[in-house]
Structure formats: structure tokens, C-alpha cells
Scaffold this active site. Structure first.
Site, short mmCIF file in Angstrom:
data_model
loop_
_atom_site.label_atom_id
_atom_site.label_comp_id
_atom_site.label_asym_id
_atom_site.label_seq_id
_atom_site.Cartn_x
_atom_site.Cartn_y
_atom_site.Cartn_z
N TYR A 121 -2.22 -0.97 10.62
CA TYR A 121 -2.30 -1.37 9.21
C TYR A 121 -1.06 -0.93 8.44
O TYR A 121 -0.44 -1.71 7.72
CB TYR A 121 -3.56 -0.75 8.61
CG TYR A 121 -3.73 -0.94 7.12
CD1 TYR A 121 -4.29 -2.11 6.60
CD2 TYR A 121 -3.37 0.07 6.22
CE1 TYR A 121 -4.46 -2.26 5.22
CE2 TYR A 121 -3.53 -0.08 4.85
CZ TYR A 121 -4.08 -1.25 4.36
OH TYR A 121 -4.24 -1.41 3.00
N SER A 181 0.86 -1.19 0.00
CA SER A 181 0.00 0.00 0.00
C SER A 181 0.88 1.23 0.00
O SER A 181 2.04 1.19 0.47
CB SER A 181 -0.88 0.03 1.25
OG SER A 181 -1.55 1.27 1.37
P1 NAD Z 1 -11.54 -6.01 0.01
O1 NAD Z 1 -12.21 -5.89 1.33
O2 NAD Z 1 -12.39 -6.12 -1.17
O3 NAD Z 1 -10.52 -7.21 0.00
C1 NAD Z 1 -9.87 -7.68 1.17
C2 NAD Z 1 -10.18 -9.16 1.28
O4 NAD Z 1 -9.37 -9.71 2.31
C3 NAD Z 1 -11.60 -9.48 1.66
O5 NAD Z 1 -12.44 -9.58 0.53
C4 NAD Z 1 -11.46 -10.81 2.38
O6 NAD Z 1 -11.80 -11.87 1.51
C5 NAD Z 1 -9.99 -10.91 2.69
N1 NAD Z 1 -9.77 -11.18 4.11
C6 NAD Z 1 -9.73 -10.28 5.12
N2 NAD Z 1 -9.55 -10.94 6.28
C7 NAD Z 1 -9.49 -12.26 5.99
C8 NAD Z 1 -9.32 -13.43 6.77
N3 NAD Z 1 -9.14 -13.39 8.10
N4 NAD Z 1 -9.34 -14.64 6.13
C9 NAD Z 1 -9.51 -14.70 4.77
N5 NAD Z 1 -9.65 -13.62 3.99
C10 NAD Z 1 -9.64 -12.42 4.60
O7 NAD Z 1 -10.58 -4.72 -0.10
P2 NAD Z 1 -9.34 -4.35 -1.07
O8 NAD Z 1 -9.18 -2.90 -0.91
O9 NAD Z 1 -9.50 -4.94 -2.38
O10 NAD Z 1 -8.12 -5.06 -0.32
C11 NAD Z 1 -7.21 -5.89 -0.99
C12 NAD Z 1 -5.81 -5.52 -0.58
O11 NAD Z 1 -5.53 -4.21 -1.08
C13 NAD Z 1 -5.58 -5.45 0.92
O12 NAD Z 1 -4.33 -6.05 1.23
C14 NAD Z 1 -5.53 -3.98 1.19
O13 NAD Z 1 -4.75 -3.69 2.32
C15 NAD Z 1 -4.88 -3.48 -0.07
N6 NAD Z 1 -5.02 -2.04 -0.35
C16 NAD Z 1 -6.24 -1.48 -0.55
C17 NAD Z 1 -6.33 -0.14 -0.81
C18 NAD Z 1 -7.65 0.54 -1.03
O14 NAD Z 1 -7.70 1.77 -1.07
N7 NAD Z 1 -8.73 -0.19 -1.21
C19 NAD Z 1 -5.17 0.66 -0.86
C20 NAD Z 1 -3.95 0.05 -0.66
C21 NAD Z 1 -3.88 -1.30 -0.40
#
Ligand code: NAD
Ligand code: MG
Length: 301
Positions: free
Chosen positions: A206, A193
């Protein structure tokens, strides 16, 4: 090509391409469902077109029911890969849609619901993916937990532990179990991130994990290139996913999510998908230990 695919790929001002804030408040309990978001994120369902860049590959993507992982899973399938999906059981509704989309691309989807905070489940999910896919070539450690808190005093020991387990320990457990199966040409991609480089005050635990993911990626890349396996990370900026309204941000921040990026809007998950495809494919044959920023202009480093 569908109209949505054609309009996504048409030359245009990218600032005007996708929805802009303000967005409605939309609280959901974590982990939340993409199906209930307003506006619905674009994960490439009707807009991502593959070009055979991952023909015959076998991929495992965690957190692939929704958000960035879902966009990667859809793109991988459209590029010719079979995909094992990992997600929490309460996300089955979102996962069912991804399974159908992968089948619609003529590829195999393996659904593996469970909680990656458990080391036993992490070992088992890799074994299931390898058995049912008939091997493993691509591992995407993407599942993540993000809970906003105003200060260090509000971060409970339970929250700190769950964030570390989900974002760091699970990546270690899954990668350790997967590594023996990876042949030369395989790729690991970890979702870091911008928080690793420019951490928000409200995301202390985080952001700490995201810094750890960058260090893990770089160190592991030095080990695994000895086996011909590449390891990279993607560092997204603000992306319109259910992570944010389900506790990752305050509802006030959700309303204005992405407003301060140079684009005046958040990224959509499909805008990350081509980077995951590139890093997974042989086209990135000289790329390892790198962090690919898709931050909306903020930059990393
Ligand atoms: P999202 O909520 O759609 O995806 C995260 C997924 O993590 C969930 O769908 C879930 O299936 C999984 N998860 C969480 N806890 C879990 C557990 N205990 N067991 C199994 N699965 C679990 O959100 P996203 O934004 O697509 O997140 C995906 C990645 O992107 C993450 O690592 C997040 O930190 C990173 N990220 C997101 C952003 C943003 O702005 N959305 C920015 C930077 C990084
Ligand atoms: Mg989800």
C-alpha cells in the site's frame, strides 16, 4: 445553519471535537460499509455547509460511497457541483445515501458502480460521467485498497497485484481517459497518504502505491499546466473510515486508531472535505504539483 454545522464551525479545541479511542472491534469483509461503523464517521452529512465555490462544476469522484471520497462528494454538491460516484457494487447501500444527499443539495448525482481494476470499466466510467454530466471539470482519484500484513512473506501475488491495480493502474487509466475532456481551470486531485512519507512496516504494498501517487501527481502537473489544468494530491493521516476495520488494520489497531496523533484521535472524513474543495476550486489558482498534508500533526516531507 444546522446545529451540527454550527458546532463543527464553532471555535474550540480541535482535540476534543470528535470521538477518541478506544473504539470497539468491528471486523467487516472488504470493502466494508460505513453504515455499519461504530461510531459512524462524520462525512459532513449534516455538518458541511457550502459557499457556492464550485457552482455549476462537473465532478467525478472514485470511492465516493464512503470515507474521504464521500465527504468530498457531499461537499462538492453543497458547493454547487454535480457529481458522478464510482464504487464497488457491494457498496450500493452506502452509495444510495450519498445519492440522496447530493439530490438533497439540489444537484445531480450519477451512480457508476463497478470494479476499477478493469481498464475497460475505467474507460467506460469516464465516458458515462462525461455523457451524463455533460462534461468534466474535476477528477478525484480517491478509491483505494489497503490490506495489512505482518511481513513481505504474507503478501500474496494476488494482493500485491490488486493493490497496484486499484491504487495506481486505475488512477492512470481513469486520468488518461479523462484528460482530453478537461478544459482550462479544471482540476485533478489524487488521494495519497502519509504512508508515502512515513510508511508502516505492515503496509508495504500500500505505501509503495502511495509513493507512486505522489510522483504521478507531480509529473502529471508539469504536463497538464500546459493546458491550464492543475493536479494536486492530498496526503491524509489516520482518518476514521471503513478502510481500516475491513482489513486495512488489525482489529487491535482499529481499537486504538489515531491515538498516537497529536490530537489523540483520528481525523473524520469531513475534516478533509475543505481541502478537496479548495484544490478543486478556482481559489487554488496558483496551486499545482503540491501535496496537501492533513495528517493530524505528523507532517509530510
Ligand atoms: P473507504 O473504504 O471509505 O474508501 C475507499 C473506496 O475505494 C471504497 O469505498 C471503494 O468504493 C473504493 N474501491 C476500492 N476498491 C475498488 C475497486 N476495485 N473498484 C472500485 N472502487 C474501489 O476508505 P477511505 O479511507 O476513505 O479511502 C479513501 C482514500 O483515502 C484511499 O485512497 C485511501 O488509501 C486514502 N487514505 C485513507 C486514510 C485513512 O486513514 N482512512 C489515510 C490516508 C489515505
Ligand atoms: Mg466504501
Amino acid at each position: 445553519m444546522s446545529d451540527d454545522a454550527a458546532s463543527r464551525l464553532t471555535m474550540q479545541d480541535p482535540r476534543e471535537q470528535y470521538p477518541k479511542p478506544p473504539f470497539p472491534k468491528q471486523p467487516q469483509p472488504a470493502p466494508g460499509l460505513a453504515a455499519e461503523m461504530d461510531p459512524r464517521p462524520d462525512h459532513g452529512e449534516t455538518s458541511y455547509v457550502g459557499h457556492g465555490r464550485l457552482a455549476g462544476r462537473k465532478a467525478l469522484v472514485t470511492g465516493s460511497d464512503s470515507g474521504i471520497g464521500r465527504a468530498a462528494a457531499i461537499a462538492f454538491a453543497r458547493e454547487g457541483a454535480d457529481v458522478a460516484l464510482v464504487y464497488l457494487p457491494e457498496e450500493q447501500k452506502d452509495a444510495d445515501e450519498v445519492v440522496a444527499l447530493i439530490a438533497g443539495a439540489g444537484r445531480t448525482a450519477i451512480a457508476i458502480p463497478g470494479d476499477i481494476k478493469s481498464p475497460e470499466f475505467c474507460k467506460a466510467l469516464v465516458a458515462t460521467a462525461v455523457e451524463k454530466l455533460g462534461g468534466l471539470d474535476i477528477l478525484v482519484n480517491n478509491a483505494g485498497k489497503q490490506v495489512t500484513q505482518p511481513g513481505i512473506a504474507e503478501i500474496s501475488a494476488e494482493q500485491f497485484d490488486a493493490t497496484m491495480k486499484t491504487n495506481l493502474y486505475a488512477m492512470f487509466w481513469i486520468t488518461q481517459a479523462a484528460t482530453p475532456h478537461l478544459k482550462p481551470g479544471s482540476a485533478i486531485i489524487n488521494t495519497a497518504s502519509i504512508q508515502a512519507y512515513d510508511p508502516s512496516a505492515s503496509l508495504l504494498d500500500y505505501a509503495t502505491t502511495k509513493g507512486g501517487i505522489v510522483a504521478f501527481t507531480k509529473a502529471l502537473s508539469k504536463q497538464l499546466i500546459e493546458k491550464g489544468v492543475r493536479v494536486n494530491a492530498v496526503a491524509p493521516g489516520p482518518v476514521w473510515t471503513v478502510l481500516q476495520p475491513s482489513g486495512g488494520q488489525t482489529q487491535e489497531k482499529v481499537q486504538h486508531f489515531g491515538e498516537h496523533s497529536a490530537f489523540g484521535r483520528p481525523g473524520q472524513p469531513v475534516e478533509l472535505a475543505p481541502v478537496y474543495v479548495l484544490l478543486a476550486s478556482q481559489e487554488a489558482s496558483f496551486t499545482t504539483g503540491e501535496v496537501y498534508g492533513v495528517t493530524g500533526g505528523e507532517g509530510i516531507g
